[in-house]
Design an enzyme around this catalytic site. Structure first.
Site, PDB file in Angstrom:
ATOM      1  CE  LYS A  34      40.369  32.713  40.896  1.00 41.80           C
ATOM      2  NZ  LYS A  34      41.732  33.259  40.672  1.00 41.80           N
ATOM      3  CG  ASP A  61      42.709  32.774  37.504  1.00 43.24           C
ATOM      4  OD1 ASP A  61      42.846  33.084  36.173  1.00 43.24           O
ATOM      5  OD2 ASP A  61      42.352  33.587  38.093  1.00 43.24           O
ATOM      6  CE  LYS A  63      42.814  36.495  35.350  1.00 43.11           C
ATOM      7  NZ  LYS A  63      43.174  36.243  36.709  1.00 43.11           N
ATOM      8  CG  ASP A  66      54.830  34.533  26.385  1.00 42.69           C
ATOM      9  OD1 ASP A  66      55.168  34.629  25.145  1.00 42.69           O
ATOM     10  OD2 ASP A  66      55.323  34.538  27.399  1.00 42.69           O
ATOM     11  CB  THR A 125      35.854  41.690  36.793  1.00 41.25           C
ATOM     12  OG1 THR A 125      37.016  40.921  37.538  1.00 41.25           O
ATOM     13  CG2 THR A 125      34.973  40.823  36.109  1.00 41.25           C
ATOM     14  NE  ARG A 217      39.428  40.715  46.848  1.00 42.49           N
ATOM     15  CZ  ARG A 217      39.935  41.563  45.875  1.00 42.49           C
ATOM     16  NH1 ARG A 217      40.577  42.703  46.358  1.00 42.49           N
ATOM     17  NH2 ARG A 217      39.403  41.608  44.725  1.00 42.49           N
TER      18      ARG A 217
HETATM   19  O1  C5P Z   1      38.285  38.280  45.824  1.00 36.58           O
HETATM   20  P1  C5P Z   1      37.467  38.370  44.438  1.00 36.58           P
HETATM   21  O2  C5P Z   1      35.989  37.681  44.702  1.00 36.58           O
HETATM   22  O3  C5P Z   1      37.232  39.702  43.999  1.00 36.58           O
HETATM   23  O4  C5P Z   1      38.439  37.380  43.640  1.00 36.58           O
HETATM   24  C1  C5P Z   1      38.090  37.348  42.232  1.00 36.58           C
HETATM   25  C2  C5P Z   1      39.217  36.426  41.764  1.00 36.58           C
HETATM   26  O5  C5P Z   1      38.880  35.977  40.463  1.00 36.58           O
HETATM   27  C3  C5P Z   1      40.550  36.743  41.943  1.00 36.58           C
HETATM   28  O6  C5P Z   1      41.403  35.456  42.108  1.00 36.58           O
HETATM   29  C4  C5P Z   1      41.016  37.148  40.463  1.00 36.58           C
HETATM   30  O7  C5P Z   1      42.477  37.008  40.168  1.00 36.58           O
HETATM   31  C5  C5P Z   1      40.012  36.342  39.403  1.00 36.58           C
HETATM   32  N1  C5P Z   1      39.749  36.996  38.368  1.00 36.58           N
HETATM   33  C6  C5P Z   1      38.998  38.129  38.054  1.00 36.58           C
HETATM   34  N2  C5P Z   1      38.668  38.925  37.003  1.00 36.58           N
HETATM   35  C7  C5P Z   1      39.142  38.227  35.938  1.00 36.58           C
HETATM   36  C8  C5P Z   1      39.595  36.760  35.972  1.00 36.58           C
HETATM   37  C9  C5P Z   1      40.025  36.399  37.202  1.00 36.58           C
HETATM   38  O8  C5P Z   1      38.866  38.797  39.141  1.00 36.58           O
HETATM   39  N3  C5P Z   1      38.571  38.545  34.660  1.00 36.58           N
END
Ligand code: C5P
Length: 239
Positions: A34, A61, A63, A66, A125, A217
């Site tokens: 991603k 990603d 998102k 617009d 999330t 992470r």
């Molecule tokens: O580090 P972590 O596992 O929390 O990363 C989650 C990834 O998913 C990040 O790149 C974040 O931008 C993306 N994301 C998210 N929630 C969403 C859509 C994408 O955390 N609803």
């Protein structure tokens, strides 16, 4: 079912070289990578070409959120770059999603390209019920609002949604079998939630019906990232 079929690795880094190193490092475990705004702004389309050339797939990603014209034109450019998936905010509305989908379908037919999967972001999330109600002024429960947004994405002809695994079961129930459910907010039992509010472990997310788990992470900040992905693999195999 193994980690390579389920986990999308979030390359949340700002350096091109580091991102490529990560793709090399995880090549035996991960098929889809991603790319978010941080990496795309620093590295541009080159990072997409170079990861594709390694035989791996890209989830772009960015998102998009617009007006319909801007989103559909951005979607066309993303499609020409050869991404496997990209996303738009469902709260951009039905017309925006439909126009985006139609533009992508038309381009792919005309130029004989693989059509990328278009996913709709439901509620991030990192948003809790308290934020939804008191900051954003949306008077529904998270589940009710996610159900509503997912139905709208389905109606617009999108391929699926991004949501917390906590809502995966309700989305599956409402939108049916072929509708993709991609879930960030994944936290194995050993990791802190960070800024994520609606989390689940990999095993729980799969049991709830998630098609893909987006993980950043929990893997990349582990002292031994390969060990982390191997433990996650075991968890997925037993889900
Ligand atoms: O580090 P972590 O596992 O929390 O990363 C989650 C990834 O998913 C990040 O790149 C974040 O931008 C993306 N994301 C998210 N929630 C969403 C859509 C994408 O955390 N609803």
């Amino acid at each position: 079912m193994s980690v390579s079929e389920k986990v999308i690795l979030a390359l949340d880094v700002s350096e091109y070289t580091y991102a490529i190193e990560l793709v090399e490092k995880f090549k035996d475990y991960v098929e889809i990578y991603k790319i978010g705004p941080e990496l795309f702004i620093s590295s541009g389309p080159k990072i997409i070409h170079d990861i594709n050339n390694k035989g791996k797939k890209i989830f772009l990603d960015l998102k998009f959120h617009d007006i319909p014209n801007t989103v559909s034109k951005s979607a066309v450019v993303a499609t020409k770059l050869g991404v496997y998936m990209f996303n738009v905010h469902i709260s951009g509305g039905l017309e925006m999603m439909r126009k985006c989908r139609d533009a992508v379908v038309e381009l792919c037919l005309k130029e004989n390209l693989n059509r990328p999967k278009i996913l709709g972001v439901t509620i991030l999330t990192s948003i809790s019920k308290d934020i939804l109600t008191n900051e954003l002024g949306i008077p529904y429960s998270i589940r009710t609002h996610v159900k509503h947004l997912s139905s709208l994405a389905l109606k617009a002809g999108l391929d699926g949604v991004i949501s917390s695994p906590r809502e995966a079961a309700i989305i599956r129930n409402h939108c049916g079998k072929g509708f993709l459910i991609v879930t960030p907010g994944i936290r194995p039992s050993w990791t802190p939630p960070d800024d994520q509010k609606r989390t689940m472990t990999p095993k729980e997310a799969i049991r709830e019906g998630a098609d893909y788990l987006v993980m950043g992470r929990a893997v990349l900040q582990h002292p031994d990232p390969i060990k982390a992905i191997e433990i996650i693999n075991l968890e997925i195999l037993t889900a």
